[in-house]
Design an enzyme around this catalytic site. Structure first.
Site, short mmCIF file in Angstrom:
data_model
loop_
_atom_site.label_atom_id
_atom_site.label_comp_id
_atom_site.label_asym_id
_atom_site.label_seq_id
_atom_site.Cartn_x
_atom_site.Cartn_y
_atom_site.Cartn_z
N LYS A 96 0.82 -1.24 0.06
CA LYS A 96 0.16 0.07 0.09
C LYS A 96 0.73 1.25 0.03
CE LYS A 96 -3.30 -2.50 2.91
NZ LYS A 96 -2.28 -3.75 2.90
N ASP A 126 -3.49 0.99 8.53
CA ASP A 126 -3.49 0.15 7.32
C ASP A 126 -4.91 0.36 6.69
OD1 ASP A 126 -2.60 -2.31 5.72
OD2 ASP A 126 -4.43 -2.81 6.25
N LYS A 149 -5.90 2.28 2.78
CA LYS A 149 -6.95 1.79 1.77
C LYS A 149 -7.90 2.93 1.43
CE LYS A 149 -6.51 -2.86 3.40
NZ LYS A 149 -7.26 -4.11 3.91
N VAL A 205 -6.20 -3.27 -1.59
CA VAL A 205 -7.43 -2.81 -0.85
C VAL A 205 -8.18 -3.93 -0.38
CG1 VAL A 205 -9.66 -1.68 -0.88
CG2 VAL A 205 -7.61 -0.77 -1.83
N GLU A 207 -0.79 -8.42 11.12
CA GLU A 207 0.60 -8.35 10.67
C GLU A 207 1.60 -8.98 11.83
OE1 GLU A 207 1.94 -7.20 7.80
OE2 GLU A 207 -0.05 -6.74 7.09
N GLY A 230 -2.21 -15.88 11.88
CA GLY A 230 -1.88 -15.36 10.68
C GLY A 230 -2.68 -14.20 10.21
N GLU A 269 -4.81 -4.39 -7.19
CA GLU A 269 -6.12 -4.82 -6.85
C GLU A 269 -5.95 -5.24 -5.33
OE1 GLU A 269 -9.71 -4.43 -6.50
OE2 GLU A 269 -9.50 -4.82 -8.60
N ALA A 289 -7.69 -7.41 -0.86
CA ALA A 289 -6.94 -8.89 -0.96
C ALA A 289 -7.57 -9.22 -2.37
CB ALA A 289 -7.30 -9.64 -0.12
N GLY A 334 -5.73 -12.91 5.25
CA GLY A 334 -5.09 -14.15 5.32
C GLY A 334 -4.03 -14.31 4.12
N LEU A 337 -10.59 -9.38 -3.48
CA LEU A 337 -11.88 -8.86 -3.70
C LEU A 337 -11.60 -7.93 -5.05
CD1 LEU A 337 -13.75 -8.34 -0.60
CD2 LEU A 337 -13.92 -10.26 -1.95
#
Length: 838
Positions: free
Chosen positions: A597, A696, A700, A627, A685, A682, A624, A629, A815, A631
């Site tokens: 990012k 984070d 986004k 923002v 971070e 997991g 892509e 993952a 994930g 999607l």
């Protein structure tokens, strides 16, 4: 040990021929006759074709002609070393004869042949110039020896085989266009020879001929194939098969394009074009005699006689691609004459080419614009200086007066040619070729296409030749689209990505025509580079013992270098230093794919520079996964805006980690316990504060705002984090140990939300007026964000079209596997944009 068992028994009866069948002609090259075992294998191939009379033209054993040329040169120079070469050749042929068995034992003929060669070589010492017929006789001795060995291995005269020294029949004259056959005289001499040799089958020496004075000459290097076509015509054969060491005519040079495919069929016209442009498997002159008689010509592999080979004939052969083959010619230069004084002046081109002809400069390709301001021709590099001087002399007066601005030579040029009958009348072929080159960042210096539309030639820089060949080959679906990939940041997401790449690569190559080659891996400290592709085991291996210290400049040069047409760097780090390299990589034509990012939410000027570099460098920047993952959040926003919709607001859950925490936080367990569980699985971070602090999510929001065209910066986003001020600056281990300090504030927030009949969620909101906020919010239970599941991201777009019922994109947003899948999807989108068949 004798190899005679591999050849037909000389005492066995010859297979019955079908009455009225015309002979079948075969030509075997040096690789097919390289040693005794190969000669015996050739005998087996011929025995299996014994239903019709056979005409066999033999080349010298592999490497022998080169050795004879060197031997003659040494003899002419007075170098006694030629005797050593002669002894080696004698021993090699004697050994082959003995290995073939009693029928091929040399007897007197082999010793006589080498003794004659020794006398010829001795006579060359001090001769200036060396007699052409003596040189020709020495150079063609290999065909005499190999054909005699093959004749003996086939059973000789006892098995119905005659042996013909081509000099007894074939008469040629040499001119500017090469050897010209005296067909009438050659046919008459063949008729006389056949009357004296009634055997059914014939072995003929290739390469050799005689001139009209009866002196020995040759058909030139690679003249064995031409010999075969000539004798096939003289014998009125029904077909000619040239046996070599490849399966047929390939769509490109397999040394440069490993994925080159064997073409089942070609027309004469296609074969002529490919032969001219360097398809080594066919000699250009070979085609003329068979074309004149409509005779099919087969190219087959003597090492794999079961392979069907390539048939060359009068008619076009249907194919899925309009282009059959791509060839390269190297060691060229562009010679250009330009000037306003040329416009509308008749005869200018004739003067250029007359000047070149006068100094024996061969023109490979011609290109002239309709403006007539310049004439560009491609010539052999070794002839370029001579050609430039000749053209300058021819136009000296015009250059002096300024009517012609000058004559320029650009060295280090190659010509790429796309060939195929399917190009005729097919729109878009040139666009596909030039588009493929452009996507591989190859500049076309000059372009030529004849009115037949059967070939397109493009002059390119020699340094780009290998990459251009692969790109053009893939552009017509003749091979997979190959991407050279470097992965930076081999952490959780990077590990998951390379595992997914390794698992999917075979299927993508087979079904989709995409060849994804990971050629570089790097952490912040170490990197591993591979010339080809890293093995799957190496992809998953710890890079602590990697080959070199991490060097992003070296990694980028490695990924971009070589002969692969397309380069991609996938940045799976969270490093601002790596993101700072994007603009340079994109400008250099390296595609960039990333979930990092830092670029999209960092310095606005840098972001604009990255986007400008992507546009100017014709490279793709895909992000892509920054923002949502996996999607399609950015894709959805882009589609809304590109179709004319107007964005009003964006609201949603933009952190899979925080979504999981708030979905699970119902007061039954302390918030700190949920954070530790998310960290163990997991979802967070390495330092959970990167998630809990809200930065984070804010990043986004900035990325989405900029995608919408709103120049938002990170410091303009109102951020309410979940970490108490006392824990913001402590060491990570200390923070993890003191997680319970989050419990009381979070319990109070939850209690307040429930008291209002609301649900607590960590929400991001972006308004059209530029207002941006992220933080915990108590929302109505009917709100879409109140119904997320587990790590779901949920993004709600309110637009002019979707005003009353906002458009929602929802799905897992945390994930390593999910994020890696989003990155993988972006990588496939890059491949799709390059023309791969997705």
């Amino acid at each position: 040990m004798s190899l005679v068992t591999a050849a037909p028994d000389p005492s066995a009866p010859v297979a019955d021929a079908v009455p009225g069948l015309r002979c079948r002609a075969h030509k075997f090259g040096g690789s097919s006759l390289a040693d005794a075992s190969r000669i015996a294998a050739v005998a087996v191939i011929l025995q299996e074709d014994a239903i019709a009379p056979r005409l066999v033209v033999a080349s010298a054993m592999r490497g022998v002609t080169d050795a004879l040329v060197d031997l003659a040169a040494r003899a002419c120079a007075g170098d006694d070393g030629w005797t050593v070469a002669l002894d080696a050749l004698r021993a090699r042929h004697r050994q082959a004869a003995e290995a073939l068995g009693a029928s091929a034992m040399p007897g007197a003929w082999l010793d006589e042949a080498f003794d004659a060669l020794a006398r010829q070589a001795s006579a060359l010492a001090g001769a200036a110039p060396a007699p052409a017929d003596v040189l020709a006789a020495i150079h063609g001795s290999g065909e005499l020896w190999s054909s005699r060995l093959l004749h003996a291995a086939l059973g000789g005269e006892a098995a119905g085989w005659a042996w013909l020294d081509a000099r007894e029949v074939l008469v040629v004259a040499h001119g500017e266009l090469g050897a010209t056959v005296d067909w009438a005289r050659s046919a008459a001499q063949l008729a006389a020879w056949r009357a004296a040799h009634p055997q059914r089958d014939v072995v003929v020496t290739g390469f050799l001929a005689c001139d009209d004075g009866g002196r020995t000459t040759t058909l030139g290097r690679n003249g064995g194939d031409y010999s075969a076509a000539i004798f096939a015509a003289l014998f009125e054969a029904e077909a000619l098969t040239i046996w070599t060491d490849v399966d047929g005519v390939l769509s490109a040079d397999p040394r440069r394009v490993p994925d080159a495919v064997c073409l089942p069929g070609l027309s004469y016209a296609e074969a002529c074009e490919l032969a001219y442009f360097g398809a080594k498997v066919i000699h250009p002159q070979t085609l003329a005699p068979v074309m004149a008689r409509g005779m099919p010509l087969w190219i087959r592999n003597s090492l794999r006689p079961g392979a069907p080979g390539t048939r060359i004939g009068p008619d076009a052969v249907a194919a899925t691609s309009p282009v059959k083959g791509i060839s390269l010619v190297h060691d060229l230069a562009v010679l250009e004459v330009s000037g306003a004084g040329m416009i509308g002046v008749p005869g200018t081109a004739e003067r250029v080419f007359s000047a070149l002809h006068a100094v024996a400069v061969s023109v490979v390709m011609i290109s002239q614009g309709s403006s007539e301001h310049s004439i560009c021709c491609v010539v052999r590099a070794a002839q370029a200086a001579r050609g430039e001087a000749a053209v300058r002399d021819a136009f000296a007066a015009e250059i002096a007066s300024g009517q012609i601005q000058g004559v320029r030579v650009d060295p280090d040029i190659a010509v790429l040619a796309a060939v195929g009958d399917g190009m005729v009348g097919t729109p878009g072929v040139a666009a596909r070729l030039l588009g493929g080159l452009a996507r591989a960042h190859v500049n076309a210096r000059a372009i030529a296409q004849g009115a037949s539309e059967r070939s397109i030639s493009v002059a390119i820089a020699a340094a780009d030749a290998e990459r251009a060949l692969r790109a053009a080959h893939a552009a017509f679906w003749l091979s997979p689209h190959t991407l050279s990939i470097g992965v930076v940041g081999v952490g959780n997401v990077g590990d998951a990505l390379v595992a997914q790449l390794a698992a999917a690569a075979p299927r993508l190559r087979e079904e989709r025509g995409i060849d994804l080659r990971v050629r570089a891996l790097a952490t912040s400290r170490r990197m591993r580079l591979a010339a080809g592709a890293l093995e799957p085991a190496a992809l998953a291996r710890d890079l602590g013992d990697a080959d070199a210290e991490a060097d992003l400049d070296l990694l980028a040069a490695h990924v971009r270098g070589g002969d692969l047409p397309h380069a991609v760097i996938v940045d799976c780090s969270a490093s601002p230093q790596v993101a700072a390299r994007y603009a340079d990589w994109l400008a250099a034509g390296i595609h960039v794919v990333t979930p990092n990012k830092q670029a999209g939410s960092g310095d606005l000027a840098r972001w604009r520079g990255i986007r400008a570099a992507a546009a100017a460098g014709n490279a793709r920047f895909r992000y892509e996964a920054t923002v949502g993952a996996g999607l399609p959040v950015i894709q959805t926003l882009r589609s809304l805006l590109d179709t004319g919709d107007e964005l009003v607001a964006i609201e949603g859950l933009l952190s899979g980690t925080l979504a999981w925490l708030f979905n699970r936080f119902d007061g039954s367990r302390p918030f700190s316990e949920l954070v530790r569980e998310a960290h163990a699985q997991g979802y967070t971070e390495p330092d959970p504060r990167d998630d809990l602090g809200g930065i984070d999510v804010a990043r986004k929001v900035v990325i989405l705002a900029r995608e919408a065209g709103w120049p938002l910066s990170l410091d303009q986003v109102e951020v309410e984090g979940l970490v108490p001020a006392a824990l913001l600056e402590v060491e990570r281990a200390t923070f993890l140990a003191r997680l319970e300090e989050l419990d009381a504030p979070m319990a109070a927030r939850l209690s307040a939300a429930r008291a209002e009949g609301r649900v607590l969620r960590y929400l991001a909101r972006l308004e059209r007026d530029g207002t941006a906020r992220v933080g915990p919010v108590a929302i109505d239970p009917a709100h879409a964000c109140a119904h997320g599941r587990l790590t779901d991201n949920l993004v709600q777009f309110t637009t002019r079209r979707y005003a009353e019922n906002p458009l929602v994109v929802q799905g897992p947003g945390a994930g390593p596997d999910v994020t890696a899948a989003g990155v993988f999807g972006d990588l496939l989108q890059v491949a799709h944009g390059l023309g791969a068949s997705l």
